[in-house]
Write an enzyme that holds these catalytic residues in place. Structure first.
Site, mmCIF file in Angstrom:
data_model
loop_
_atom_site.group_PDB
_atom_site.id
_atom_site.type_symbol
_atom_site.label_atom_id
_atom_site.label_comp_id
_atom_site.label_asym_id
_atom_site.label_seq_id
_atom_site.Cartn_x
_atom_site.Cartn_y
_atom_site.Cartn_z
ATOM 1 N N CYS A 108 0.875 -1.169 0.000
ATOM 2 C CA CYS A 108 0.000 0.000 0.000
ATOM 3 C C CYS A 108 0.917 1.225 0.000
ATOM 4 O O CYS A 108 2.033 1.161 -0.519
ATOM 5 C CB CYS A 108 -0.953 -0.016 1.201
ATOM 6 S SG CYS A 108 -0.145 0.141 2.811
ATOM 7 N N ARG A 109 0.469 2.306 0.585
ATOM 8 C CA ARG A 109 1.292 3.524 0.616
ATOM 9 C C ARG A 109 2.465 3.376 1.588
ATOM 10 O O ARG A 109 3.607 3.598 1.226
ATOM 11 C CB ARG A 109 0.435 4.732 0.982
ATOM 12 C CG ARG A 109 1.139 6.057 0.824
ATOM 13 C CD ARG A 109 0.236 7.233 1.153
ATOM 14 N NE ARG A 109 0.143 7.475 2.584
ATOM 15 C CZ ARG A 109 1.064 8.074 3.320
ATOM 16 N NH1 ARG A 109 2.175 8.485 2.766
ATOM 17 N NH2 ARG A 109 0.892 8.242 4.608
#
Length: 148
Positions: A108-109
């Site tokens: 993800c981020r």
């Protein structure tokens, strides 16, 4: 009672109990024996993730999953990644459609949402899942490529 009699009695008791315990563990022919299924769920660095991707470049059983929102995904993602939004109500249903025997790289981020995704995948008994830490932020900080 003499000492040799007691030693013999203890030996007989041990043999009887040992046989009962061992017999209780035996499985009859045709009976199912439950085996713990092995899982590999491992955090890896951007460098390790890149090496894993290069090694599996032509492997159709290697899948990269970006669990960010579709908007974040459109802003830039790792090449060949598929987007399954962790925050979507359908996330678990979408993940459950995947082949649990393939190898996955999840990110993800920064690693928070993908950590949640790993929990879901572990619960669903996925066999081999790698977790990119610290997400695409770390990937980009190591000057690794993204596509739009």
């Amino acid at each position: 009672m003499n000492r040799s009699y007691l030693v013999g009695l203890v030996a007989v008791i041990i043999l009887v109990l040992g046989g009962a315990i061992a017999g209780g563990c035996a499985t009859a022919v045709g009976e199912a024996k439950q085996v713990t299924k092995a899982q590999l769920i491992k955090d890896i660095s951007p460098k390790e993730a890149n090496e894993l991707m290069q090694k599996n470049k032509t492997n159709p059983k290697f899948i990269i999953i970006d669990v960010r929102t579709p908007q974040e995904f459109a802003e830039g993602h790792i090449e060949n990644a598929i987007n399954i939004d962790f925050r979507a109500a359908s996330f678990e249903a979408e993940i459950s459609k995947l082949d649990r025997n393939k190898t996955y790289l999840v990110y993800c981020r920064s690693g928070n949402r993908s950590r949640g995704a790993l929990e879901v995948m572990a619960k669903l008994d996925f066999k081999e899942v790698y977790h990119l830490l610290p997400g695409i932020i770390g990937w980009q900080n190591d000057s690794l490529p993204v596509v739009k």
